[in-house]
Design a protein around this motif. Structure first.
Motif, mmCIF file in Angstrom:
data_model
loop_
_atom_site.group_PDB
_atom_site.id
_atom_site.type_symbol
_atom_site.label_atom_id
_atom_site.label_comp_id
_atom_site.label_asym_id
_atom_site.label_seq_id
_atom_site.Cartn_x
_atom_site.Cartn_y
_atom_site.Cartn_z
ATOM 1 N N LEU A 1 0.826 -1.212 0.000
ATOM 2 C CA LEU A 1 0.000 0.000 0.000
ATOM 3 C C LEU A 1 0.854 1.254 0.000
ATOM 4 C CD1 LEU A 1 -2.979 0.907 0.095
ATOM 5 C CD2 LEU A 1 -2.800 0.928 2.586
ATOM 6 N N GLY A 2 1.980 1.200 0.720
ATOM 7 C CA GLY A 2 2.881 2.348 0.786
ATOM 8 C C GLY A 2 2.339 3.496 1.620
ATOM 9 N N ASP A 3 1.442 3.193 2.555
ATOM 10 C CA ASP A 3 0.844 4.236 3.399
ATOM 11 C C ASP A 3 0.577 3.658 4.782
ATOM 12 O OD1 ASP A 3 -0.586 6.219 4.638
ATOM 13 O OD2 ASP A 3 -2.020 6.516 2.995
ATOM 14 N N LYS A 4 1.329 4.083 5.761
ATOM 15 C CA LYS A 4 1.209 3.540 7.117
ATOM 16 C C LYS A 4 0.079 4.183 7.921
ATOM 17 C CE LYS A 4 5.961 1.927 7.636
ATOM 18 N NZ LYS A 4 7.170 1.905 8.472
ATOM 19 N N THR A 5 -0.579 5.169 7.343
ATOM 20 C CA THR A 5 -1.659 5.835 8.079
ATOM 21 C C THR A 5 -3.003 5.114 7.916
ATOM 22 O OG1 THR A 5 -2.255 7.290 6.222
ATOM 23 C CG2 THR A 5 -0.500 8.052 7.710
ATOM 24 N N VAL A 6 -3.098 4.212 6.960
ATOM 25 C CA VAL A 6 -4.363 3.516 6.685
ATOM 26 C C VAL A 6 -4.557 2.387 7.699
ATOM 27 C CG1 VAL A 6 -5.629 2.126 4.999
ATOM 28 C CG2 VAL A 6 -4.260 4.082 4.237
ATOM 29 N N ASP A 7 -5.777 2.281 8.221
ATOM 30 C CA ASP A 7 -6.111 1.201 9.157
ATOM 31 C C ASP A 7 -6.389 -0.073 8.350
ATOM 32 O OD1 ASP A 7 -7.311 -0.582 10.958
ATOM 33 O OD2 ASP A 7 -8.171 1.045 12.159
ATOM 34 N N ILE A 8 -5.400 -0.952 8.300
ATOM 35 C CA ILE A 8 -5.495 -2.161 7.478
ATOM 36 C C ILE A 8 -6.620 -3.064 7.962
ATOM 37 C CG2 ILE A 8 -4.263 -4.205 6.638
ATOM 38 C CD1 ILE A 8 -3.076 -1.579 5.606
ATOM 39 N N GLU A 9 -6.665 -3.326 9.262
ATOM 40 C CA GLU A 9 -7.670 -4.227 9.809
ATOM 41 C C GLU A 9 -9.087 -3.717 9.519
ATOM 42 O OE1 GLU A 9 -9.290 -6.075 14.060
ATOM 43 O OE2 GLU A 9 -7.432 -4.922 14.020
#
Length: 463
Positions: free
Chosen positions: A318-326
Motif C-alpha cells: 500500500l505504501g501508506d502507514k496511516t491507513v487502518d489495514i484491519e
C-alpha cells in the motif's frame, strides 16, 4: 451463423460467452448475479437478455450450449487417506484437480468424532484412498466400515490399495451406498496417479450433484453441465500449455485466479529441478496442479487475508502507514458486494491482491533446502520448481479491472530476499480480460484446437 453458448454458473455471477465457432471469434460476453436461492435460471435469463442486446443485428444460432458451475458452494469434498504426507495428500490433490473445494483431509483410521464431522460438513462427495497397491489395507477397510455404519448418504469414490478394493466394495454395497471404484491415487510410494479419480469425480458431479443443487432446469436448456468451474479453468490452462492435435501450446505456465473468497493457483509444468545437482524429495507433483487458498480472498476472506499476511505485508504494497489495514479488511468482509470507486479504495484492493498473489504462489511452489553433509553441501527440492515458467496468467475481478495488472502478478514472482521459494523468475504476463478461461475449458472438451487458438487471440499481453 453457428455459435456456441458457453456458460459459467459462478458462485456470485452467471457468465455467458457467445463464440462464433467458424471464425473463432468471441461475439459477446454478459453476466448477472447467480440466483441459486430460488431459481438459477432467473440469473441466467437476466444475463442472456444482456447478451442478446449485445448481439443485436447478428443472426446467431446456438448449436451447442455447454456449462460449468461453482454455484451453491461448488463441488465440496473431503479426502481420506492413510499417511498425511502421502496417500491423504494424494487424495487431496486428486480432489483439487477435479475442481473441488476440499473441506478437510483425514488420515489413518477414522474416529467416531471425525465421522460426525463428515456428517455435518454439507459435502457432495467423499474420496476414499489409503495404502499403496499391495501395502497397508487395514486402514481403508476400517474407514469403509466406518462410513458404511455411519448412515452417511453420499457418493464415495474409492481410489486406494487395489488389494483391498474387493472388501471395500462389498462393505459399501451391503450398506446400500453409492460408490465408484477407480485406480489408486498413489499406486507406488511417492508416485501419483490422480487422473482416474478426477474423472470419476467429474462424472458424479455431472450425474448427481447438479441435480441435487437444483440445477435440473438449467440442464433442460443446455447440452449439459460438464464440470465444476475450477476444473474448466484447469482444463483451459492445460490445453493452452500442452497444445492440441493441430495447435502448438505455450509451454509451462501458471494461472492466478483472485476471487472474493479464495485465490486459486494452477500450474502446468513438470516442476523438475531447473538447476543441476538438486535432488527431489517428497510426494511426486502432478503436471497439472491446482491449489486453493481459502484464507486469501478479496471480500468473504478479507479478514483471513489480513490475519495470514499481517498488517506490515499489506502496508508494504500500500505504501501508506496511516491507513487502518484491519478496519478496511473487516469492512470488505462485511460488505461483500463492495465495488471500489475512490482512488484510496482501488489502491487498497490492489494492495490486498498483491498480498494474496505473493502468498498464494509461495504456498503453491516448491522450496529449496540446503543440507550440510560429511561429503559437502547438497540441495534438496520439495514441491515444484516454477523458476522457468514462461507465462503467468491473471484472472479475477481485481485483476481484470486494474490499470496495472502486471504489477499485481509481479508480486507472485521470484524474490531475491526469499531465494528458496521457487516462484517464476521472468515470466511474461497475460490477462484474461474477458473471463474466457472457464469458457475455453468447456470448448476444449469438444474442440481443443479452436480453444487454443481463441485463447492465443484473446489473452492480453500486459508486460
Amino acid at each position: 451463423m453457428d455459435c456456441y453458448l458457453l456458460i459459467d454458473f459462478g458462485s456470485t455471477y452467471t457468465k455467458l460467452t457467445a463464440v462464433d465457432i467458424e471464425n473463432e471469434e468471441i461475439l459477446a460476453t454478459a453476466k448477472d448475479i447467480t440466483t441459486i436461492e430460488n431459481d438459477i435460471m432467473v440469473g441466467f435469463n437476466n444475463a442472456y437478455e444482456k447478451l442478446q442486446e449485445k448481439l443485436q443485428g447478428k443472426e446467431v444460432n446456438f448449436i451447442k450450449k455447454l456449462a460449468c458451475s461453482s454455484a451453491a458452494g461448488g463441488l465440496k469434498m473431503v479426502a481420506i487417506g492413510l499417511v498425511p504426507e502421502l496417500t491423504a495428500e494424494a487424495a487431496k490433490r486428486a480432489a483439487l484437480g477435479a475442481g473441488a473445494r476440499v473441506l478437510n483431509v483425514y488420515s489413518y483410521d477414522l474416529t467416531s468424532k471425525e465421522i460426525e464431522e463428515i456428517r455435518n460438513s454439507k459435502l457432495d462427495i467423499i474420496l476414499l484412498a489409503g495404502g499403496t497397491d499391495g501395502g497397508n489395507k487395514d486402514c481403508i477397510i476400517h474407514n469403509a466400515k466406518m462410513l458404511a455404519e455411519s448412515g452417511i448418504d453420499l457418493p464415495v469414490v474409492v481410489a486406494g490399495n487395489k488389494v483391498a478394493v474387493d472388501t471395500v466394495e462389498k462393505i459399501l454395497k451391503d450398506a446400500g451406498m453409492f460408490y465408484k471404484i477407480t485406480d489408486n491415487v498413489m499406486p507406488k510410494l511417492n508416485t501419483l496417479n490422480v487422473e482416474p479419480a478426477r474423472e470419476e469425480i467429474r462424472k458424479i458431479f455431472m450425474e448427481k450433484i447438479v441435480e441435487a443443487k437444483g440445477m435440473k432446469d438449467a440442464e433442460n436448456f443446455i447440452n449439459g453441465i460438464l464440470m465444476p468451474t475450477p476444473a474448466a479453468v484447469l482444463k483451459a490452462a492445460r490445453v493452452l500449455s500442452e497444445g492440441s492435435d493441430k495447435e502448438e501450446g505455450l509451454g509451462d505456465l501458471a494461472v492466478v485466479d483472485i476471487g472474493g473468497a479464495t485465490t486459486d493457483v494452477h500450474s502446468l509444468a513438470d516442476g523438475e529441478p531447473s538447476k543441476a545437482g538438486v535432488t527431489l524429495r517428497g510426494l511426486q507433483e502432478p503436471f497439472a496442479k491446482r491449489t486453493v487458498e481459502g484464507d486469501l480472498g478479496m471480500r468473504y476472506s478479507a479478514v483471513a487475508l489480513w490475519e495470514a499476511a499481517t498488517t506490515r505485508k499489506i502496508q508494504k504494497y500500500l505504501g501508506d502507514k496511516t491507513v487502518d489495514i484491519e478496519a478496511n479488511c473487516r469492512y470488505r468482509a462485511e460488505n461483500i458486494r463492495m465495488v471500489p470507486t475512490t482512488e484510496e479504495e482501488i489502491k487498497f484492493d490492489e494492495a490486498m491482491a498483491k498480498t494474496a498473489t505473493e502468498i498464494a504462489l509461495e504456498r503453491h511452489v516448491g522450496v529449496l533446502e540446503t543440507l550440510y553433509t560429511p561429503c559437502g553441501v547438497i540441495y534438496s527440492q520439495e514441491g515444484k520448481d516454477l523458476l522457468e515458467v514462461k507465462y503467468l496468467i491473471g484472472t479475477g475481478g481485481v485483476l481484470v479491472h486494474s490499470e496495472n495488472p502486471a504489477e499485481i502478478l509481479k508480486a507472485g514472482t521470484f524474490d531475491v530476499t526469499n531465494p528458496t521459494s521457487l516462484k517464476p523468475k521472468n515470466p511474461k504476463y497475460l490477462m484474461d480480460k474477458t473471463y474466457i478461461l472457464s469458457a475455453m475449458g468447456l470448448l476444449a472438451e469438444v474442440n481443443p484446437d479452436k480453444a487454443v487458438r481463441i485463447m492465443k487471440k484473446y489473452l492480453v499481453n500486459v508486460d
